[in-house]
Design a protein around this motif. Structure first.
Motif, short mmCIF file in Angstrom:
data_model
loop_
_atom_site.label_atom_id
_atom_site.label_comp_id
_atom_site.label_asym_id
_atom_site.label_seq_id
_atom_site.Cartn_x
_atom_site.Cartn_y
_atom_site.Cartn_z
N PHE A 62 0.83 -1.20 0.00
CA PHE A 62 0.00 0.00 0.00
C PHE A 62 0.86 1.26 0.00
O PHE A 62 0.54 2.26 -0.65
N PRO A 66 2.27 3.79 -4.66
CA PRO A 66 2.18 5.15 -5.20
C PRO A 66 3.55 5.77 -5.50
O PRO A 66 3.72 6.43 -6.53
N GLN A 317 -4.00 0.30 -6.44
CA GLN A 317 -3.22 1.53 -6.30
C GLN A 317 -2.64 1.97 -7.64
O GLN A 317 -2.62 3.16 -7.96
N ASN A 320 -4.99 3.85 -9.95
CA ASN A 320 -5.16 5.28 -9.64
C ASN A 320 -4.23 6.15 -10.47
O ASN A 320 -4.48 7.35 -10.64
#
Length: 351
Positions: A62, A66, A317, A320
């Protein structure tokens, strides 16, 4: 109760490090290798595997995804081998220790397994599987790993926590203290809940923020499964099934056979329920069976995209940022990685 306390406590410690920016800071440290994609992939997989072995692999994915997606889009590199490497390595690394993932915590607590012995037995095949996975990813993407990737426009803004030296130091001290305590006679859940309680006493880090990162859904699932398993154990179902399995020639003390059954059930029911289904059939004296169940149920999570929460976190993720990881994208890596990992496990059992 001991398993629930251990799981809850480790989630609090992992949340402390996430809010302190440790995970994003760690990912940023290896971005200097982006100009050398093969070395960067190796560093990424080693780092994510190491952190997943002692912290929650789901949180590693997690926090890393990103940062990784942003860097790869900026460098215009094909993100798929690196994101798949992150997911695969976090699963494999988490298999090496009792605290690497929820099913290992369950196995360690119910089987009353020693932390050091578990590490000595499970770490070598996990390390071998990690390097084999690196080779498989390099082989499949050998012509695409350094290819310029005209991906979607980079999303503006960074939503990962900023690095806080004091909060990170406090979290790392907590992890170090916890591992030291695991080698003492103090019960693991007592050590973990004590350290988690100390972290929650912080005047600067909000308790609400830390508890907001606890996976209450997973804890609720564990509670429910424990109740179901207890109901099953209160009658003669398990002894009857053992007798029936023996009649069919199925012996769960046969470790290669246990590996196969664990892999199948983990992909049918998910690895935590599969582990709970198989634990009542294991003998407390035969620790190798418990180790085998821990490794096989975790390695099985790499088979399909839906086989592991860590896989889904990376895929969601990445989406996104406009990066799509399809079922096929994962399967072409996940299937050979899982098969090779299981073969390594069977070879280790034979040794």
């Amino acid at each position: 109760l001991s398993t629930i306390l251990l799981l809850y406590s480790l989630m609090i410690i992992s949340a402390q490090l996430r809010l302190g920016g440790f995970y994003s800071w760690s990912a940023l440290r290896i971005l200097t290798l982006l100009a050398r994609p093969k070395q960067f992939l190796l560093a990424l997989m080693l780092l994510s595997a190491l952190l997943s072995a002692f912290l929650a692999n789901d949180i590693i994915c997690f926090a890393f995804t990103p940062v990784l997606a942003t860097a790869l889009l900026q460098a215009q590199l094909n993100p798929l081998p690196f994101l798949l490497g992150l997911a695969v390595a976090s699963n494999i690394g988490s298999a090496a220790t009792i605290i690497g993932n929820p099913q290992n915590m369950l196995i360690g607590q119910v089987g009353d397994l020693d932390f050091g012995s578990f590490l000595l037995w499970c770490a070598p095949p996990s390390l071998a599987a990690l390097f084999a996975s690196y080779g498989i990813i390099l082989l499949w993407y050998r012509k695409k790993i350094a290819m310029k990737y005209p991906g979607p426009p980079l999303r503006q803004g960074q939503d990962w926590p900023p690095f806080d030296r004091w909060q990170t130091t406090k979290g790392l001290i907590a992890v170090a203290a916890l591992i030291i305590l695991f080698f003492t006679p103090v019960p693991r859940e007592v050590s973990a809940i004590t350290i988690a309680g100390v972290l929650l006493c912080s005047r600067r880090q909000k308790t609400r923020a830390i508890l907001g990162l606890v996976d209450w859904h997973l804890i609720t699932l564990f509670c429910a499964l424990f109740i179901i398993v207890r109901g099953v154990l209160q009658n003669d179902m398990v002894p009857d099934l053992v007798t029936q399995f023996a009649h069919w020639g199925i012996d769960l003390h046969n470790l290669p056979l246990l590996t196969f059954i664990s892999t199948v059930l983990s992909n049918v029911f998910s690895n935590v329920p599969a582990t709970m289904l198989l634990i009542p059939f294991l003998s407390p004296e035969k620790t190798e069976a418990w180790y085998t169940l821990a490794l096989s149920s975790t390695f099985a999570g790499n088979l399909l995209l839906l086989g592991s929460i860590a896989n889904l976190i990376v895929a969601e993720q990445a989406l996104n940022f406009g990066i799509r990881i399809s079922l096929r994208d994962h399967a072409v890596i996940g299937i050979p990685v899982t098969l090779v990992s299981l073969l390594i496990l069977i070879g280790w059992i034979a040794l």
